[in-house]
Design a protein around this motif. Sequence first.
Motif, short mmCIF file in Angstrom:
data_model
loop_
_atom_site.label_atom_id
_atom_site.label_comp_id
_atom_site.label_asym_id
_atom_site.label_seq_id
_atom_site.Cartn_x
_atom_site.Cartn_y
_atom_site.Cartn_z
N ARG A 72 -24.12 -42.42 -12.43
CA ARG A 72 -22.82 -42.57 -11.76
C ARG A 72 -22.90 -43.51 -10.57
NH1 ARG A 72 -21.05 -37.69 -9.90
NH2 ARG A 72 -19.22 -38.77 -9.15
N SER A 73 -24.10 -43.76 -10.04
CA SER A 73 -24.19 -44.73 -8.93
C SER A 73 -24.06 -46.17 -9.43
CB SER A 73 -25.51 -44.54 -8.17
OG SER A 73 -26.58 -44.99 -8.97
N ASP A 74 -24.09 -46.35 -10.74
CA ASP A 74 -23.88 -47.68 -11.30
C ASP A 74 -22.39 -47.97 -11.47
OD1 ASP A 74 -26.65 -48.46 -11.70
OD2 ASP A 74 -26.71 -46.91 -13.24
N LYS A 75 -21.60 -47.37 -10.59
CA LYS A 75 -20.15 -47.44 -10.66
C LYS A 75 -19.58 -48.83 -10.88
CE LYS A 75 -17.93 -43.90 -7.94
NZ LYS A 75 -17.58 -43.49 -6.58
N ALA A 76 -20.10 -49.79 -10.10
CA ALA A 76 -19.51 -51.12 -10.16
C ALA A 76 -19.85 -51.79 -11.50
CB ALA A 76 -19.99 -51.98 -9.00
N ILE A 77 -21.05 -51.53 -11.99
CA ILE A 77 -21.45 -52.09 -13.28
C ILE A 77 -20.56 -51.51 -14.38
CG2 ILE A 77 -23.35 -52.15 -14.97
CD1 ILE A 77 -25.26 -52.26 -12.51
N ILE A 78 -20.30 -50.21 -14.28
CA ILE A 78 -19.46 -49.54 -15.26
C ILE A 78 -18.04 -50.11 -15.24
CG2 ILE A 78 -18.40 -47.31 -15.82
CD1 ILE A 78 -21.12 -46.17 -14.48
N ARG A 79 -17.51 -50.30 -14.02
CA ARG A 79 -16.15 -50.86 -13.92
C ARG A 79 -16.14 -52.30 -14.42
NH1 ARG A 79 -12.40 -48.14 -10.62
NH2 ARG A 79 -10.79 -49.60 -11.26
N TYR A 80 -17.21 -53.04 -14.09
CA TYR A 80 -17.25 -54.43 -14.53
C TYR A 80 -17.28 -54.52 -16.05
CZ TYR A 80 -18.59 -59.02 -15.86
OH TYR A 80 -18.59 -60.23 -16.51
N ARG A 81 -18.10 -53.69 -16.69
CA ARG A 81 -18.18 -53.76 -18.17
C ARG A 81 -16.86 -53.38 -18.79
NH1 ARG A 81 -24.05 -51.21 -19.63
NH2 ARG A 81 -25.29 -52.60 -18.30
N ARG A 82 -16.15 -52.47 -18.15
CA ARG A 82 -14.83 -52.09 -18.66
C ARG A 82 -13.89 -53.30 -18.61
NH1 ARG A 82 -10.10 -49.98 -16.23
NH2 ARG A 82 -9.03 -48.38 -17.46
N MET A 83 -13.92 -54.03 -17.49
CA MET A 83 -13.08 -55.23 -17.38
C MET A 83 -13.48 -56.26 -18.43
SD MET A 83 -12.82 -56.00 -13.33
CE MET A 83 -11.94 -57.51 -13.59
N LEU A 84 -14.79 -56.42 -18.61
CA LEU A 84 -15.27 -57.41 -19.57
C LEU A 84 -14.85 -57.02 -20.99
CD1 LEU A 84 -16.95 -59.94 -20.19
CD2 LEU A 84 -18.99 -58.49 -20.27
N ARG A 85 -15.00 -55.73 -21.33
CA ARG A 85 -14.62 -55.31 -22.69
C ARG A 85 -13.12 -55.46 -22.92
NH1 ARG A 85 -18.98 -51.20 -22.10
NH2 ARG A 85 -17.46 -49.87 -21.06
N LYS A 86 -12.32 -55.22 -21.87
CA LYS A 86 -10.88 -55.44 -22.00
C LYS A 86 -10.60 -56.93 -22.24
CE LYS A 86 -7.70 -53.22 -19.34
NZ LYS A 86 -7.18 -52.49 -18.16
N ALA A 87 -11.34 -57.77 -21.52
CA ALA A 87 -11.14 -59.22 -21.66
C ALA A 87 -11.57 -59.69 -23.05
CB ALA A 87 -11.92 -59.96 -20.58
#
Lengths: 244, 409
Positions: free
Chosen positions: B334-349
């Motif tokens: 869960r401390s990889d929060k920003a990576i998780i959010r980033y991958r979500r943005m990338l997968r949406k893109a």
Amino acid sequence: MGCFDPVNIVPIEARLFEDCVDGYFPLSVTLAHLLQRQCFGSALIAIRVAPMMDIPNLESGAPVPLHINPLYSGQIDWLVAIARMQPLGSCSIVSGWAQWHWNDRARDKVSRLPHSLRLAEPAYVHGIGFVQGHLRTRSLGRVKLAETSSCVALHMPNIDLSDFSTDVPQFDTVESLCWSLNPTYFLEWFDHSVVGSWGCRYSLNLGNGSEELLLVEKRCEVIWRALISDTRAYTKRSFDAVPA
Amino acid sequence: MISQELNDRITRIGSGTPAGTVLRHYWQPAALVEELHASLPIAVNLLGERLALSRNQLGHWVLTGRKTQIDEPVVCYPDADQIQILEDGPTYPVAENNGIIFAYLGDGEPPDFPNFDCFRADESHVFAFKGLWECNWLQALEIGIDPAHASFLHRFLSDEDAEGSYGKQFRDTVVQTDIPITHVLREYPCPEIDVEETDYGLKITALRHMDNGRTHVRITNQIFPEAICIPMSQEMTITQWHVPIDDENCYWYAMFTSFGEPVNKEVMRTQRLKEHELPTYAPKKNRLNHYGFDPSEQKTQTYTGMGMDINVHDQWAVEGMGTIQDRTREHLGRSDKAIIRYRRMLRKALKAVEMGDRAALPMQGNAHVKTIVGPLSNDTIALTDDWFGVSYRADLKRRAACSWDASIL
Ligand SMILES: [Fe+2]
């Protein structure tokens, strides 16, 4: 406009939230952790584009293997569900809608997600969480009546509030958003509300009046902004848009 | 632990791949202006494509396809007379911006440049440089959006004097204090991390709660799709892209932007040329010499034993994962929060480009890209109750005192 009786509208204690949930556990365990952490009895949650896995014959408490077989993995494109705390600290997913695909295309023919489903990595989750109380509802379990005003309410047909205090706070129905828990509305609201204009596309379309409905006041915008604080603080437009 | 298929989807950038298509919808750093002092054309190896940058008769920059030579290595700079332009090859739009030549390799019109500080600042206040990392661009980016790693990977066992820190990362003191950043990172290794989605990508806040009700606030940013913007010192920020050469190699391109004095480019270039080979900009410390690892240094001075240049630590960490990180064996927390959010943005893109919905990408379509300013990027120490206000006001103060127009209101 459907049939709609203000007497049946009950403001409840609820809060918009966002969180990051662990993966690897069965989804029901992951969501139980979420509810405990956020102190909710139940929540309406949304997950977008999250990798998932379902490993055959893996006990729910067993660790996931070091290496994932591609056939057991896939992606949730979107998922909207109500997660509800069970008495023994577990969680059940009461109902939900989702769109997904498996790497093993043969599995896509099955139109349900399995109970053993796990997220394959931690995921960003957001939604509306409901504080546990004494008011029994069909969709959200026991919720707490709002003591003062609330921007979230339930429209509950045939509700009997005689056990509760007589002064139920007001809820302004005119300016509210409303769902009969329609997943598309929910997703759109969360994904575009921050960027686009608010609420005008949503009308009070209440179906036949016999279902429980979730109502969220437009004034929620203020709460939503507080929650995400200055998300767009560095665009000029949002500075104009921040309420005084 | 995502499947190989999903890992390929988010990492591979060749022409026609989903991630390659996402990156091609944005301006990409293609060369440093300082490279153009060599005779033209010069080779540009970008997103798996072999290109050449030259000038046309009007003096405009032109980026075109070039012939690949036999046995040409991935990272190569053939002499100008060896470069053959392809007659029927592609030609891409080019724009020069504060020391970097940007190229647009996508379909349709290129998007506007956002009004970020690195683009708005006077040329005298921006220094641009690049360096080679022999790994996939995504793992290079992901280390930059993990605020916790600095407390470990870049741990200095004692603090240096801030004097002599010019041009170096993590060597300054925190605004209005005499506390060195290295001290804060070392003593408070478990930050509370908050991530917010923005118009441009992600705003990442790392709060290190200290004694006496004080909190260290470090604000960094992910700029979609493959850049970060982070504080370097009280005066300077770094905006850094991780640009694929191919699937297994990338360049970091950095724009060091000063809100105070003009940048001393000579000092900064000399510092960096000491560590890099030309014309490839390959780091002198690398896998072949074990990144300069020295066990006695590790005992007494640094966490890695790989010297004081934090770029080397990052380079070792990301190259050490293999050319393309095997995410089928990865366990994010869960401390990889920003990576998780980033991958979500990338997968949406990725989904959006597959649906032909370019407007759904960040900073595209109807987005008012030119109105995007900032992003806020600083280190402050505040009373915990007012951490947001302190960080925000420190940013406004720095902007107000700036010689170029850094206003955001
Ligand atoms: Fe680093």
